[in-house]
Design a protein around this motif. Structure first.
Motif, PDB file in Angstrom:
ATOM      1  N   GLY A 292     -25.889 -49.869  23.862  1.00  0.00           N
ATOM      2  CA  GLY A 292     -26.674 -50.422  24.975  1.00  0.00           C
ATOM      3  C   GLY A 292     -25.989 -51.636  25.576  1.00  0.00           C
ATOM      4  N   ASP A 293     -26.788 -52.686  25.827  1.00  0.00           N
ATOM      5  CA  ASP A 293     -26.188 -53.868  26.477  1.00  0.00           C
ATOM      6  C   ASP A 293     -25.611 -54.857  25.460  1.00  0.00           C
ATOM      7  N   ARG A 294     -25.492 -54.429  24.194  1.00  0.00           N
ATOM      8  CA  ARG A 294     -24.909 -55.341  23.188  1.00  0.00           C
ATOM      9  C   ARG A 294     -23.385 -55.392  23.276  1.00  0.00           C
ATOM     10  N   ALA A 295     -22.795 -54.418  23.989  1.00  0.00           N
ATOM     11  CA  ALA A 295     -21.330 -54.347  24.051  1.00  0.00           C
ATOM     12  C   ALA A 295     -20.929 -53.697  25.371  1.00  0.00           C
ATOM     13  N   THR A 296     -19.650 -53.808  25.699  1.00  0.00           N
ATOM     14  CA  THR A 296     -19.131 -53.157  26.904  1.00  0.00           C
ATOM     15  C   THR A 296     -18.228 -52.007  26.476  1.00  0.00           C
ATOM     16  N   ILE A 297     -18.470 -50.833  27.065  1.00  0.00           N
ATOM     17  CA  ILE A 297     -17.640 -49.668  26.742  1.00  0.00           C
ATOM     18  C   ILE A 297     -17.061 -49.137  28.047  1.00  0.00           C
ATOM     19  N   GLU A 298     -15.740 -48.933  28.069  1.00  0.00           N
ATOM     20  CA  GLU A 298     -15.076 -48.430  29.278  1.00  0.00           C
ATOM     21  C   GLU A 298     -14.310 -47.160  28.943  1.00  0.00           C
ATOM     22  N   GLN A 299     -14.243 -46.278  29.925  1.00  0.00           N
ATOM     23  CA  GLN A 299     -13.354 -45.131  29.752  1.00  0.00           C
ATOM     24  C   GLN A 299     -11.957 -45.570  30.159  1.00  0.00           C
ATOM     25  N   GLY A 300     -10.970 -45.300  29.316  1.00  0.00           N
ATOM     26  CA  GLY A 300      -9.617 -45.732  29.642  1.00  0.00           C
ATOM     27  C   GLY A 300      -8.633 -45.221  28.618  1.00  0.00           C
ATOM     28  N   ASP A 301      -7.382 -45.401  28.941  1.00  0.00           N
ATOM     29  CA  ASP A 301      -6.296 -44.872  28.123  1.00  0.00           C
ATOM     30  C   ASP A 301      -5.554 -46.028  27.438  1.00  0.00           C
ATOM     31  N   VAL A 302      -5.096 -45.802  26.227  1.00  0.00           N
ATOM     32  CA  VAL A 302      -4.338 -46.852  25.521  1.00  0.00           C
ATOM     33  C   VAL A 302      -3.128 -47.313  26.336  1.00  0.00           C
ATOM     34  N   ASP A 303      -2.592 -46.430  27.153  1.00  0.00           N
ATOM     35  CA  ASP A 303      -1.389 -46.790  27.915  1.00  0.00           C
ATOM     36  C   ASP A 303      -1.697 -47.409  29.280  1.00  0.00           C
ATOM     37  N   GLY A 304      -2.980 -47.371  29.673  1.00  0.00           N
ATOM     38  CA  GLY A 304      -3.269 -47.850  31.027  1.00  0.00           C
ATOM     39  C   GLY A 304      -4.256 -48.985  31.102  1.00  0.00           C
TER      40      GLY A 304
ATOM     41  N   TYR B 143      -0.835 -42.903  16.922  1.00  0.00           N
ATOM     42  CA  TYR B 143       0.003 -41.852  17.521  1.00  0.00           C
ATOM     43  C   TYR B 143      -0.316 -41.632  18.998  1.00  0.00           C
ATOM     44  N   TYR B 144      -1.315 -42.308  19.555  1.00  0.00           N
ATOM     45  CA  TYR B 144      -1.667 -42.040  20.949  1.00  0.00           C
ATOM     46  C   TYR B 144      -0.792 -42.751  21.984  1.00  0.00           C
ATOM     47  N   PRO B 145      -0.367 -43.990  21.775  1.00  0.00           N
ATOM     48  CA  PRO B 145       0.497 -44.592  22.800  1.00  0.00           C
ATOM     49  C   PRO B 145       1.756 -43.732  23.017  1.00  0.00           C
ATOM     50  N   ALA B 146       2.095 -43.500  24.284  1.00  0.00           N
ATOM     51  CA  ALA B 146       3.253 -42.651  24.597  1.00  0.00           C
ATOM     52  C   ALA B 146       4.534 -43.298  24.066  1.00  0.00           C
ATOM     53  N   ASP B 147       4.598 -44.621  24.155  1.00  0.00           N
ATOM     54  CA  ASP B 147       5.756 -45.361  23.645  1.00  0.00           C
ATOM     55  C   ASP B 147       5.189 -46.570  22.896  1.00  0.00           C
ATOM     56  N   ARG B 148       5.285 -46.528  21.563  1.00  0.00           N
ATOM     57  CA  ARG B 148       4.642 -47.579  20.751  1.00  0.00           C
ATOM     58  C   ARG B 148       5.173 -48.964  21.064  1.00  0.00           C
ATOM     59  N   LYS B 149       6.497 -49.045  21.333  1.00  0.00           N
ATOM     60  CA  LYS B 149       7.084 -50.369  21.576  1.00  0.00           C
ATOM     61  C   LYS B 149       6.519 -50.965  22.865  1.00  0.00           C
ATOM     62  N   VAL B 150       6.380 -50.115  23.884  1.00  0.00           N
ATOM     63  CA  VAL B 150       5.799 -50.573  25.151  1.00  0.00           C
ATOM     64  C   VAL B 150       4.339 -50.981  24.925  1.00  0.00           C
ATOM     65  N   PHE B 151       3.631 -50.200  24.132  1.00  0.00           N
ATOM     66  CA  PHE B 151       2.226 -50.513  23.829  1.00  0.00           C
ATOM     67  C   PHE B 151       2.116 -51.880  23.145  1.00  0.00           C
ATOM     68  N   PHE B 152       2.957 -52.122  22.141  1.00  0.00           N
ATOM     69  CA  PHE B 152       2.902 -53.408  21.426  1.00  0.00           C
ATOM     70  C   PHE B 152       3.162 -54.561  22.397  1.00  0.00           C
ATOM     71  N   GLN B 153       4.081 -54.353  23.319  1.00  0.00           N
ATOM     72  CA  GLN B 153       4.418 -55.395  24.299  1.00  0.00           C
ATOM     73  C   GLN B 153       3.245 -55.633  25.257  1.00  0.00           C
ATOM     74  N   ARG B 154       2.664 -54.538  25.730  1.00  0.00           N
ATOM     75  CA  ARG B 154       1.537 -54.626  26.679  1.00  0.00           C
ATOM     76  C   ARG B 154       0.356 -55.364  26.039  1.00  0.00           C
ATOM     77  N   VAL B 155       0.064 -55.017  24.783  1.00  0.00           N
ATOM     78  CA  VAL B 155      -1.056 -55.658  24.082  1.00  0.00           C
ATOM     79  C   VAL B 155      -0.775 -57.160  23.921  1.00  0.00           C
ATOM     80  N   ALA B 156       0.477 -57.500  23.662  1.00  0.00           N
ATOM     81  CA  ALA B 156       0.835 -58.920  23.501  1.00  0.00           C
ATOM     82  C   ALA B 156       0.535 -59.707  24.773  1.00  0.00           C
ATOM     83  N   ASP B 157       0.611 -59.048  25.927  1.00  0.00           N
ATOM     84  CA  ASP B 157       0.386 -59.745  27.201  1.00  0.00           C
ATOM     85  C   ASP B 157      -1.068 -60.192  27.375  1.00  0.00           C
ATOM     86  N   PHE B 158      -2.026 -59.460  26.764  1.00  0.00           N
ATOM     87  CA  PHE B 158      -3.433 -59.840  26.995  1.00  0.00           C
ATOM     88  C   PHE B 158      -4.195 -60.171  25.704  1.00  0.00           C
TER      89      PHE B 158
END
Ligand SMILES: C[S@@+](CC[C@H](N)C(=O)[O-])C[C@H]1O[C@@H](n2cnc3c(N)ncnc32)[C@H](O)[C@@H]1O
Length: 208
Positions: A82-94, A111-126
């Motif tokens: 319910g309103d206790r949390a926010t849920i969004e539809q989205g992709d690990v890569d986007g 195993y879902y990120p298309a490129d794990r290294k890019v994913f780790f970098q992207r996550v570090a940004d936010f």
């Protein structure tokens, strides 16, 4: 994999023999492994499924943003929380959160990120404090993942064996013994050769 509405609604109950024991232990490690999380901070949970993990984080005053690619899972998570949390539809890569988060998590989904290294970098940004995920060391050598994380700016890695079985609910005394084995190095190394996973928290050198 595609999920129907009923399958999504029953996800945690069917995926975990003892969902409360499993997910509360996971949530405890999300909070405490690596730099600790404080009430009021936000956890972005990628591939959140039905969002059941949220219940054990909200209890400790954390805010929860769940993201999943499956519309049925998103619907099930929204219905659950319910309103206790926010849920969004989205992709690990986007998906990028509108504001930085304290922690990003990724469970049973490395195993879902298309490129794990890019994913780790992207996550570090936010992500301000840490990236927490689980890892099967028989599938992903820990040394390799450590190197990939370091290249993306996650210089430090804390790991913890996770010994709550996914598909078997153990009698309490046996489960208590297994939890004790999580911090007994020789025994945990041996068990991890055949079964179970690590929970890993990656963070920057300045965070602790
Ligand atoms: C094995 S379930 C894990 C769910 C939850 N994290 C857990 O540990 O119980 C994998 C989840 O990842 C979602 N998923 C699959 N591919 C994805 C992607 N590319 N981006 C985001 N979510 C994805 C699926 O819809 C599913 O809910």
């Amino acid at each position: 994999m595609k999920f129907g509405p009923e399958q999504a609604t029953r996800w945690s109950e069917e995926a975990y023999a003892d969902p409360v024991r499993y997910l509360s232990h996971r949530a405890q490690l999300v909070r405490s492994l690596g730099p600790p999380l404080e009430p009021g901070e936000t956890v972005l949970d990628f591939a959140c499924g039905d969002g059941r993990l949220a219940e054990f984080l909200l209890l400790h005053g954390l805010a929860y943003l769940g993201v999943d690619a499956s519309p049925a899972m998103v619907e099930a998570a929204r219905r659950r929380l319910g309103d206790r949390a926010t849920i969004e539809q989205g992709d690990v890569d986007g998906f990028t959160p509108p504001e930085p988060v304290a922690a990003t998590t990724l469970f049973r989904a490395l195993y879902y990120p298309a490129d794990r290294k890019v994913f780790f970098q992207r996550v570090a940004d936010f992500t301000e404090k840490k990236l927490v995920f689980d890892l099967n060391p028989r599938q992903y050598p820990l040394a390799q993942i450590r190197t990939e994380l370091a290249a993306a700016g996650w210089a430090r890695l804390e790991t913890r064996p996770f010994f709550v079985p996914q598909t078997v609910a153990l009698p309490r005394p046996l489960q208590t013994l297994l939890l004790a084995a999580e911090s007994a190095r020789g025994i945990s190394d041996l068990l991890l050769r055949f079964r179970f996973t690590y929970v890993c928290a990656a963070f920057r050198s300045s965070e602790r």
